[in-house]
Design a protein around this motif. Structure first.
Motif, PDB file in Angstrom:
ATOM      1  N   GLY A   1      -8.649  10.274  -5.533  1.00 27.37           N
ATOM      2  CA  GLY A   1      -8.840   9.501  -4.315  1.00 27.37           C
ATOM      3  C   GLY A   1      -9.897   8.431  -4.450  1.00 27.37           C
ATOM      4  N   ARG A   2     -11.032   8.764  -5.087  1.00 24.43           N
ATOM      5  CA  ARG A   2     -12.111   7.788  -5.230  1.00 24.43           C
ATOM      6  C   ARG A   2     -11.682   6.624  -6.115  1.00 24.43           C
ATOM      7  NH1 ARG A   2     -18.061   9.892  -6.639  1.00 24.43           N
ATOM      8  NH2 ARG A   2     -17.676  10.753  -4.554  1.00 24.43           N
ATOM      9  N   GLU A   3     -11.037   6.939  -7.222  1.00 27.24           N
ATOM     10  CA  GLU A   3     -10.571   5.881  -8.120  1.00 27.24           C
ATOM     11  C   GLU A   3      -9.529   5.000  -7.428  1.00 27.24           C
ATOM     12  OE1 GLU A   3      -8.327   5.335 -12.471  1.00 27.24           O
ATOM     13  OE2 GLU A   3      -8.814   7.351 -11.696  1.00 27.24           O
TER      14      GLU A   3
ATOM     15  N   GLN B   1       0.201   6.535  -6.848  1.00 24.36           N
ATOM     16  CA  GLN B   1      -1.034   7.306  -6.975  1.00 24.36           C
ATOM     17  C   GLN B   1      -0.703   8.780  -7.187  1.00 24.36           C
ATOM     18  OE1 GLN B   1      -3.096   8.133  -3.398  1.00 24.36           O
ATOM     19  NE2 GLN B   1      -4.965   8.882  -4.399  1.00 24.36           N
TER      20      GLN B   1
ATOM     21  N   LEU C   1      -7.636  -0.047  -4.492  1.00 25.24           N
ATOM     22  CA  LEU C   1      -7.199  -0.731  -3.283  1.00 25.24           C
ATOM     23  C   LEU C   1      -8.148  -1.865  -2.918  1.00 25.24           C
ATOM     24  CD1 LEU C   1      -5.987   2.151  -0.919  1.00 25.24           C
ATOM     25  CD2 LEU C   1      -4.594   0.536  -2.224  1.00 25.24           C
ATOM     26  N   GLU C   2      -9.451  -1.624  -3.077  1.00 24.62           N
ATOM     27  CA  GLU C   2     -10.430  -2.672  -2.787  1.00 24.62           C
ATOM     28  C   GLU C   2     -10.256  -3.850  -3.744  1.00 24.62           C
ATOM     29  OE1 GLU C   2     -14.346  -1.094  -2.805  1.00 24.62           O
ATOM     30  OE2 GLU C   2     -13.961   0.353  -1.194  1.00 24.62           O
TER      31      GLU C   2
ATOM     32  N   GLN D   1       0.816  -1.209   0.000  1.00 21.07           N
ATOM     33  CA  GLN D   1       0.000   0.000   0.000  1.00 21.07           C
ATOM     34  C   GLN D   1       0.850   1.260   0.000  1.00 21.07           C
ATOM     35  OE1 GLN D   1      -2.898  -0.283   3.157  1.00 21.07           O
ATOM     36  NE2 GLN D   1      -4.207  -1.668   1.983  1.00 21.07           N
TER      37      GLN D   1
ATOM     38  N   GLU E   1      -9.240   4.430  -4.186  1.00 19.17           N
ATOM     39  CA  GLU E   1      -9.890   3.578  -3.181  1.00 19.17           C
ATOM     40  C   GLU E   1     -10.469   2.327  -3.830  1.00 19.17           C
ATOM     41  OE1 GLU E   1     -10.111   3.652   0.116  1.00 19.17           O
ATOM     42  OE2 GLU E   1      -8.720   5.355   0.126  1.00 19.17           O
ATOM     43  N   GLY E   2     -11.044   2.506  -5.016  1.00 23.13           N
ATOM     44  CA  GLY E   2     -11.572   1.351  -5.736  1.00 23.13           C
ATOM     45  C   GLY E   2     -10.471   0.384  -6.133  1.00 23.13           C
TER      46      GLY E   2
END
Length: 397
Positions: A285-287, A278, A292-293, A271, A289-290
């Protein structure tokens, strides 16, 4: 292990266990044992080095409560505050270890660090600090085994190989690989820059422990599809005993292979690398987070997913600055825990033992060679049998 409360996992490590010189340097005589048996005599011939141990316990406060009752003299002034304070200092400060140095057990000088079992397991699996995982990147003597730690450490060793391959060029040598592995936990360690460690420490470790490194890593290297030895001689019978042999090696630099290695780095470490890229790639940030999930090790139901590198991993693997970014992550992982752990040692060891320890470490740092050392029968017959049969190797999987 009769001298201490119940320990779930334990190992001995460092130059007091494995030689970092040829043992030819003359050392002052030291006889802490009044009537030393043969094992202690061997230890004394190595210069009477303090031997380092790590003890993992599942119940930190309970361990220290019992240990205080048995060995109050092992503790600094912090022992006066009781096991609750000691366990808080251990678990919540630094890298999660509590060290008691300059302790005499069965006539032999030792330093032992106490860690929580979960802390050790997490560092092996995720590389939170590399403080404990890094010690197990090098040969150690296992005193008390645990199956969960054994499995986690196999993953830790494989992660060390993958991380080192990301730092190496297409062709390199066996010693370069092992040197890179052994160097990981020293990157960013303030003791290296402050002269508290021998600047030739890693070179000495590899030079005098090449056989043990081969036993530890050979099977793991052979399990990887993208790295191989460059000559058939490497597999001839008895090659592990050839201490002068430095075989050429090669790795496939295809982003698909290297993307898989990126994806299979330990979670916390991976990470950190993702966050660096990143920022470099300007991903929102939103992209992110996806992403990372999607790269999580577990699925929504808690089951393990097959760790296959995705488009982002392959993009990272193709970057020309990957080596610099991985090194930056290693430094970020090691620097703060090592620094705070060193500061914590002034409390856990007490002023006098801290000054003695720092003085000796600085003297060692100025030497070009460290004395030979051998693990000895410190903790009774039970420890002897375990040490003989449980060296940190991967021969039986």
């Amino acid at each position: 292990m009769r001298e201490f409360p119940q320990i779930s996992y334990a190992f001995a490590y460092g130059s007091g266990v494995f030689p970092q010189t040829d043992g030819s340097a003359s050392r002052p005589a030291m006889s802490p044992h009044p009537n030393p048996p043969e094992a202690i005599l061997k230890w004394q011939k190595g210069g009477g080095k303090m031997i380092d141990f790590i003890f993992a316990t599942k119940f930190t406060q309970h361990f220290h409560s019992l240990n205080l009752n048995r060995h109050r003299d092992h503790y600094s002034f912090l022992g006066s505050f009781g096991s609750s304070i000691i366990s808080h200092v251990q678990d919540d400060w630094g890298a999660g270890a509590y060290f008691n140095p300059y302790i005499t057990v069965n006539g032999t000088l030792i330093k032992y660090g106490v860690v929580n079992f979960k802390t050790l397991l997490r560092d092996l699996s995720d590389w939170d600090t590399l403080y404990l995982a890094g010690r197990l990147h090098k040969p150690v003597k296992i005193l008390t085994e645990d199956p969960n730690i054994r499995v986690a450490n196999q993953r830790n060793l494989l992660a060390a190989v993958r991380c080192s391959l990301l730092l190496l060029p297409p062709t390199f040598t066996e010693r370069q690989l092992y040197t890179t592995i052994a160097s990981l936990s020293y990157q960013g360690d303030p003791r290296m820059s402050l002269g508290s460690e021998n600047p030739n420490k890693v070179t000495n470790i590899i030079t005098h422990q090449i056989r043990n490194f081969r036993m530890l890593y050979h099977d793991l290297i052979m399990s990887l599809p993208n790295v191989d030895y460059g000559e058939a001689r490497a597999l001839q019978q008895g090659w592990m005993e050839d201490l002068k042999l430095d075989r050429p090696m090669a790795q496939d630099m295809d982003p698909a292979f290297r993307g898989n290695m990126v994806r299979r780095l330990p979670k916390s470490f991976r990470q950190k690398l993702y966050f660096l890229y990143q920022r470099k790639f300007g991903i929102s940030g939103r992209e992110f987070e996806g992403m990372l999930e999607a790269s999580a090790d577990e699925d929504a139901k808690g089951g393990l997913k097959k760790p296959v590198g995705g488009p982002f991993d392959r993009r990272v693997a193709a970057e020309t600055d990957l080596r610099e970014m991985v090194l930056k992550c290693v430094n970020q992982t090691v620097k703060w825990p090592s620094a705070t752990q060193s500061l914590k040692s002034a409390l856990t060891a007490g002023p006098s033992r801290t000054l003695r320890y720092l003085k000796e470490k600085r003297e060692k740092g100025r030497e070009n060679a460290l004395c030979d050392g051998t693990i000895v029968a410190l903790l009774g017959d039970e420890g002897n049998e375990s040490m003989d049969s449980s060296e940190n190797t991967t021969e039986d999987g």
